[in-house]
Design an enzyme around this catalytic site. Structure first.
Site, PDB file in Angstrom:
ATOM      1  N   HIS A  15      -7.809  -7.764   2.085  1.00  0.00           N
ATOM      2  CA  HIS A  15      -6.759  -8.452   2.840  1.00  0.00           C
ATOM      3  C   HIS A  15      -5.387  -7.935   2.445  1.00  0.00           C
ATOM      4  CE1 HIS A  15      -6.053 -11.989  -0.266  1.00  0.00           C
ATOM      5  NE2 HIS A  15      -5.960 -10.808  -0.816  1.00  0.00           N
ATOM      6  N   CYS A  34       0.559  -8.391  -3.538  1.00  0.00           N
ATOM      7  CA  CYS A  34      -0.484  -8.813  -2.590  1.00  0.00           C
ATOM      8  C   CYS A  34      -0.097  -8.472  -1.167  1.00  0.00           C
ATOM      9  CB  CYS A  34      -0.746 -10.307  -2.712  1.00  0.00           C
ATOM     10  SG  CYS A  34      -1.506 -10.734  -4.266  1.00  0.00           S
ATOM     11  N   HIS A  81     -17.547  -7.169   3.308  1.00  0.00           N
ATOM     12  CA  HIS A  81     -17.097  -5.797   3.549  1.00  0.00           C
ATOM     13  C   HIS A  81     -16.200  -5.691   4.776  1.00  0.00           C
ATOM     14  CE1 HIS A  81     -20.094  -5.000   0.502  1.00  0.00           C
ATOM     15  NE2 HIS A  81     -19.577  -3.794   0.354  1.00  0.00           N
TER      16      HIS A  81
END
Ligand code: NI
Length: 135
Positions: A15, A34, A81
């Site tokens: 992500h 992030c 995945h």
């Protein structure tokens, strides 16, 4: 007396924490590394807890094999995945923090299991970060 049983499953997904409408710079300020443009991955650990009446015929609250099949079909098959920002329908237009992700998983499993069986979803994003959703 209350009995709770928990099924643990693992999956990997990638992500990028990103709020659309904000610039890369603003996103970086909020989400730090992030929000790196090309994303990153996690080895997630999912714990799904169910509680309820013990069926007098089977001695079970839910058959663990059934529970595993539901989690696999409803969650793991859709996210393993995959890139949470792009590939996962139920995460579309969401900020893919683990808070949001765990909440979505709770809603999906709550609906799939029915009967108010779902007691708690715990999603480990890493060894040190644990997110818990309950009713
Ligand atoms: Ni992350």
């Amino acid at each position: 007396m209350k009995t709770t049983i928990t099924k643990r499953m693992t999956f990997c997904a990638g992500h990028r924490l990103f709020k659309s409408g904000l610039s890369d710079e603003e996103n970086l300020k909020i989400f730090g590394e992030c929000s790196n443009p090309n994303g990153h991955g996690h080895n997630y650990v999912l714990e799904v807890s169910v509680s309820g009446e013990i069926d007098q015929t089977t001695g079970m609250i839910i058959n663990l094999k059934t529970l595993k099949q539901v989690i696999e079909r409803e969650v793991v098959a859709k996210v393993d995945h995959k890139n949470l920002n792009i590939d996962v329908e139920f995460m579309r237009d969401q900020i893919p923090t683990t808070e949001v992700f765990a909440g979505k998983i709770f809603d999906i499993l709550d609906k799939a299991l029915g009967k108010g069986l779902l007691a708690r979803v715990v999603l480990w994003e890493s060894e040190n970060n644990r997110f818990e959703v309950s009713r």
